[in-house]
Design a protein around this motif. Sequence first.
Motif, PDB file in Angstrom:
ATOM      1  N   GLU A   1       0.822  -1.209   0.000  1.00 26.29           N
ATOM      2  CA  GLU A   1       0.000   0.000   0.000  1.00 26.29           C
ATOM      3  C   GLU A   1       0.861   1.267   0.000  1.00 26.29           C
ATOM      4  OE1 GLU A   1      -3.492   2.108   2.745  1.00 26.29           O
ATOM      5  OE2 GLU A   1      -2.866   0.031   3.141  1.00 26.29           O
ATOM      6  N   LEU A   2       1.944   1.253   0.777  1.00 25.10           N
ATOM      7  CA  LEU A   2       2.835   2.413   0.836  1.00 25.10           C
ATOM      8  C   LEU A   2       3.446   2.699  -0.529  1.00 25.10           C
ATOM      9  CD1 LEU A   2       4.546   4.532   2.487  1.00 25.10           C
ATOM     10  CD2 LEU A   2       6.258   2.729   2.689  1.00 25.10           C
ATOM     11  N   PHE A   3       4.000   1.683  -1.173  1.00 26.26           N
ATOM     12  CA  PHE A   3       4.635   1.888  -2.472  1.00 26.26           C
ATOM     13  C   PHE A   3       3.609   2.325  -3.527  1.00 26.26           C
ATOM     14  CE2 PHE A   3       8.355  -1.218  -1.470  1.00 26.26           C
ATOM     15  CZ  PHE A   3       8.996  -0.216  -0.783  1.00 26.26           C
ATOM     16  N   ALA A   4       2.404   1.770  -3.467  1.00 20.23           N
ATOM     17  CA  ALA A   4       1.360   2.182  -4.403  1.00 20.23           C
ATOM     18  C   ALA A   4       1.055   3.668  -4.244  1.00 20.23           C
ATOM     19  CB  ALA A   4       0.102   1.350  -4.177  1.00 20.23           C
ATOM     20  N   ASP A   5       1.077   4.141  -3.000  1.00 19.47           N
ATOM     21  CA  ASP A   5       0.811   5.557  -2.723  1.00 19.47           C
ATOM     22  C   ASP A   5       1.963   6.436  -3.203  1.00 19.47           C
ATOM     23  OD1 ASP A   5      -0.528   7.802  -1.672  1.00 19.47           O
ATOM     24  OD2 ASP A   5       0.559   7.644   0.213  1.00 19.47           O
ATOM     25  N   VAL A   6       3.190   6.021  -2.912  1.00 15.52           N
ATOM     26  CA  VAL A   6       4.362   6.820  -3.290  1.00 15.52           C
ATOM     27  C   VAL A   6       4.459   6.963  -4.809  1.00 15.52           C
ATOM     28  CG1 VAL A   6       6.885   6.876  -3.290  1.00 15.52           C
ATOM     29  CG2 VAL A   6       5.659   6.269  -1.193  1.00 15.52           C
ATOM     30  N   TRP A   7       4.232   5.869  -5.539  1.00 15.36           N
ATOM     31  CA  TRP A   7       4.383   5.886  -6.994  1.00 15.36           C
ATOM     32  C   TRP A   7       3.083   6.226  -7.715  1.00 15.36           C
ATOM     33  CZ3 TRP A   7       8.169   3.598  -4.243  1.00 15.36           C
ATOM     34  CH2 TRP A   7       9.469   3.709  -4.727  1.00 15.36           C
ATOM     35  N   GLY A   8       1.973   6.372  -6.976  1.00 15.89           N
ATOM     36  CA  GLY A   8       0.706   6.687  -7.618  1.00 15.89           C
ATOM     37  C   GLY A   8       0.213   5.565  -8.501  1.00 15.89           C
ATOM     38  N   ARG A   9       0.358   4.329  -8.021  1.00 25.16           N
ATOM     39  CA  ARG A   9      -0.008   3.156  -8.824  1.00 25.16           C
ATOM     40  C   ARG A   9      -0.910   2.223  -8.011  1.00 25.16           C
ATOM     41  NH1 ARG A   9       5.570   0.901 -11.258  1.00 25.16           N
ATOM     42  NH2 ARG A   9       4.212  -0.909 -11.527  1.00 25.16           N
ATOM     43  N   SER A  10      -2.062   2.694  -7.605  1.00 24.85           N
ATOM     44  CA  SER A  10      -2.952   1.867  -6.793  1.00 24.85           C
ATOM     45  C   SER A  10      -3.479   0.663  -7.567  1.00 24.85           C
ATOM     46  CB  SER A  10      -4.124   2.703  -6.268  1.00 24.85           C
ATOM     47  OG  SER A  10      -4.837   3.293  -7.350  1.00 24.85           O
ATOM     48  N   ALA A  11      -3.673   0.813  -8.875  1.00 22.30           N
ATOM     49  CA  ALA A  11      -4.184  -0.299  -9.673  1.00 22.30           C
ATOM     50  C   ALA A  11      -3.101  -1.298 -10.052  1.00 22.30           C
ATOM     51  CB  ALA A  11      -4.855   0.237 -10.939  1.00 22.30           C
ATOM     52  N   ASN A  12      -1.854  -0.869  -9.987  1.00 21.64           N
ATOM     53  CA  ASN A  12      -0.733  -1.731 -10.385  1.00 21.64           C
ATOM     54  C   ASN A  12       0.463  -1.405  -9.504  1.00 21.64           C
ATOM     55  OD1 ASN A  12       1.029  -3.436 -11.819  1.00 21.64           O
ATOM     56  ND2 ASN A  12       1.536  -1.815 -13.281  1.00 21.64           N
ATOM     57  N   PRO A  13       0.450  -1.812  -8.222  1.00 23.66           N
ATOM     58  CA  PRO A  13       1.533  -1.449  -7.295  1.00 23.66           C
ATOM     59  C   PRO A  13       2.891  -1.947  -7.776  1.00 23.66           C
ATOM     60  CG  PRO A  13      -0.352  -2.391  -6.135  1.00 23.66           C
ATOM     61  CD  PRO A  13      -0.587  -2.626  -7.589  1.00 23.66           C
ATOM     62  N   PRO A  14       3.968  -1.245  -7.413  1.00 21.47           N
ATOM     63  CA  PRO A  14       5.307  -1.673  -7.834  1.00 21.47           C
ATOM     64  C   PRO A  14       5.711  -3.052  -7.322  1.00 21.47           C
ATOM     65  CG  PRO A  14       5.333   0.606  -7.076  1.00 21.47           C
ATOM     66  CD  PRO A  14       3.993   0.055  -6.721  1.00 21.47           C
ATOM     67  N   VAL A  15       5.134  -3.494  -6.210  1.00 27.25           N
ATOM     68  CA  VAL A  15       5.392  -4.847  -5.695  1.00 27.25           C
ATOM     69  C   VAL A  15       4.064  -5.458  -5.296  1.00 27.25           C
ATOM     70  CG1 VAL A  15       7.710  -4.305  -4.833  1.00 27.25           C
ATOM     71  CG2 VAL A  15       5.733  -4.026  -3.320  1.00 27.25           C
ATOM     72  N   SER A  16       4.034  -6.789  -5.244  1.00 27.65           N
ATOM     73  CA  SER A  16       2.819  -7.484  -4.834  1.00 27.65           C
ATOM     74  C   SER A  16       3.022  -8.157  -3.483  1.00 27.65           C
ATOM     75  CB  SER A  16       2.423  -8.541  -5.872  1.00 27.65           C
ATOM     76  OG  SER A  16       3.357  -9.620  -5.860  1.00 27.65           O
ATOM     77  N   LEU A  17       1.930  -8.425  -2.795  1.00 23.14           N
ATOM     78  CA  LEU A  17       1.995  -9.113  -1.511  1.00 23.14           C
ATOM     79  C   LEU A  17       2.593 -10.501  -1.659  1.00 23.14           C
ATOM     80  CD1 LEU A  17       1.306  -9.297   1.508  1.00 23.14           C
ATOM     81  CD2 LEU A  17      -1.012 -10.002   0.854  1.00 23.14           C
ATOM     82  N   GLU A  18       2.201 -11.203  -2.716  1.00 23.97           N
ATOM     83  CA  GLU A  18       2.702 -12.560  -2.920  1.00 23.97           C
ATOM     84  C   GLU A  18       4.217 -12.572  -3.115  1.00 23.97           C
ATOM     85  OE1 GLU A  18       0.344 -11.087  -4.627  1.00 23.97           O
ATOM     86  OE2 GLU A  18      -1.529 -12.223  -4.356  1.00 23.97           O
ATOM     87  N   MET A  19       4.730 -11.595  -3.886  1.00 27.78           N
ATOM     88  CA  MET A  19       6.169 -11.537  -4.133  1.00 27.78           C
ATOM     89  C   MET A  19       6.930 -11.218  -2.847  1.00 27.78           C
ATOM     90  SD  MET A  19       8.696 -11.904  -6.104  1.00 27.78           S
ATOM     91  CE  MET A  19       7.908 -12.050  -7.710  1.00 27.78           C
ATOM     92  N   LEU A  20       6.432 -10.272  -2.063  1.00 23.74           N
ATOM     93  CA  LEU A  20       7.101  -9.945  -0.806  1.00 23.74           C
ATOM     94  C   LEU A  20       7.114 -11.143   0.136  1.00 23.74           C
ATOM     95  CD1 LEU A  20       5.808  -6.338  -0.037  1.00 23.74           C
ATOM     96  CD2 LEU A  20       7.979  -7.022  -1.083  1.00 23.74           C
ATOM     97  N   ARG A  21       6.001 -11.859   0.187  1.00 23.05           N
ATOM     98  CA  ARG A  21       5.935 -13.039   1.048  1.00 23.05           C
ATOM     99  C   ARG A  21       6.974 -14.073   0.629  1.00 23.05           C
ATOM    100  NH1 ARG A  21       4.201 -14.309   6.153  1.00 23.05           N
ATOM    101  NH2 ARG A  21       2.789 -16.083   6.196  1.00 23.05           N
ATOM    102  N   ALA A  22       7.105 -14.293  -0.677  1.00 27.07           N
ATOM    103  CA  ALA A  22       8.087 -15.254  -1.174  1.00 27.07           C
ATOM    104  C   ALA A  22       9.513 -14.790  -0.888  1.00 27.07           C
ATOM    105  CB  ALA A  22       7.889 -15.477  -2.674  1.00 27.07           C
ATOM    106  N   LEU A  23       9.773 -13.506  -1.088  1.00 26.80           N
ATOM    107  CA  LEU A  23      11.115 -12.988  -0.849  1.00 26.80           C
ATOM    108  C   LEU A  23      11.532 -13.155   0.614  1.00 26.80           C
ATOM    109  CD1 LEU A  23      11.093  -9.683  -2.963  1.00 26.80           C
ATOM    110  CD2 LEU A  23      12.404 -11.758  -3.426  1.00 26.80           C
ATOM    111  N   THR A  24      10.635 -12.828   1.537  1.00 19.83           N
ATOM    112  CA  THR A  24      11.007 -12.955   2.948  1.00 19.83           C
ATOM    113  C   THR A  24      11.162 -14.411   3.349  1.00 19.83           C
ATOM    114  OG1 THR A  24       8.669 -12.833   3.625  1.00 19.83           O
ATOM    115  CG2 THR A  24       9.924 -10.780   3.582  1.00 19.83           C
TER     116      THR A  24
END
Length: 310
Positions: free
Chosen positions: A60-83
């Motif tokens: 949500e933060l990155f979507a707000d910073v980049w103005g991309r609510s419909a297409n955020p720069p990262v996804s929840l699934e990707m972050l979960r996999a990375l961690t």
Amino acid sequence: MTAQGESGGVVPVVRAVAPHTPIGVDDLERASQVCDAAARQAGVTVRSLTDLADLAAVVELFADVWGRSANPPVSLEMLRALTKAGNYVGGAIDQGRLVGACVGFFHAPSEDALHSHIAGVAPGSTGRNIGFALKLHQRAWALGRGVEEIAWTFDPLVSRNAWFNLVKLGAHPTEYLTNFYGPMVDDLNGTDDTDRLLVRWRLRDPAAAAACVGQVSPADAAREAALGAVVVLDVDSGGRPVRAPARTRAEAPVALVRVPPDIEGLRGSDPAAARLWREEVREVLGELVQAGHRVEGFDRSGCYVVRRNP
């Protein structure tokens, strides 16, 4: 907020790296202390993030910073996999609210490096050195895993980011990447090509360590000019780029490459001028870096200092 191992049962990554001096307890303790001090100064707590709720807040933060609510720069699934795979996601917390985040992943196993893919600070929280606190947390986290270097990219036209990366952190540009990400239509990039400078942050380099405690070494363009440096890309009275002749650029022992003071504002007010700056910086700075010349630093006035190899 001292750098810690990953929670949630993730086993720390054991990596094959090139031989180097082992990172001692004192190095880690100093990195953690510097990290804690930066967080206190910024008025935040910085920690690793692994829980789904925390990771969703990063999206949500990155979507707000980049103005991309419909297409955020990262996804929840990707972050979960990375961690889960032992990579880095760090967040800056202010009174229970996420105000900054940074995401990185490891390079190939033979490389002793972490690639810091994306970092951002909430619009209402800029100017507090939160990004600096995040990078110092990332540095301590990486050192705790035996990693000596962090790499990332940034837009060479954004003057404040050049200052932050090259001066405030002490990172070194190593490669110019033309239109690296392709189109990224958002509030920060507009419709511009996504040229980037790749920088490498050598975590135990004395200059980088000094920068982490505020002992910075900015370039001095005026001094370099007095010693024979040549302004190979300048700005005219109308705010547009002016390139020096090819022969002048070729003969300059030290080249000074100026960028606009506010490229993001220029993209909104004069898109044609912004595109011209992209083309000229690509032609001049890109040519110098790709030829193997060394970007020595950045001057507060908005100028790269590039020293030609003998």
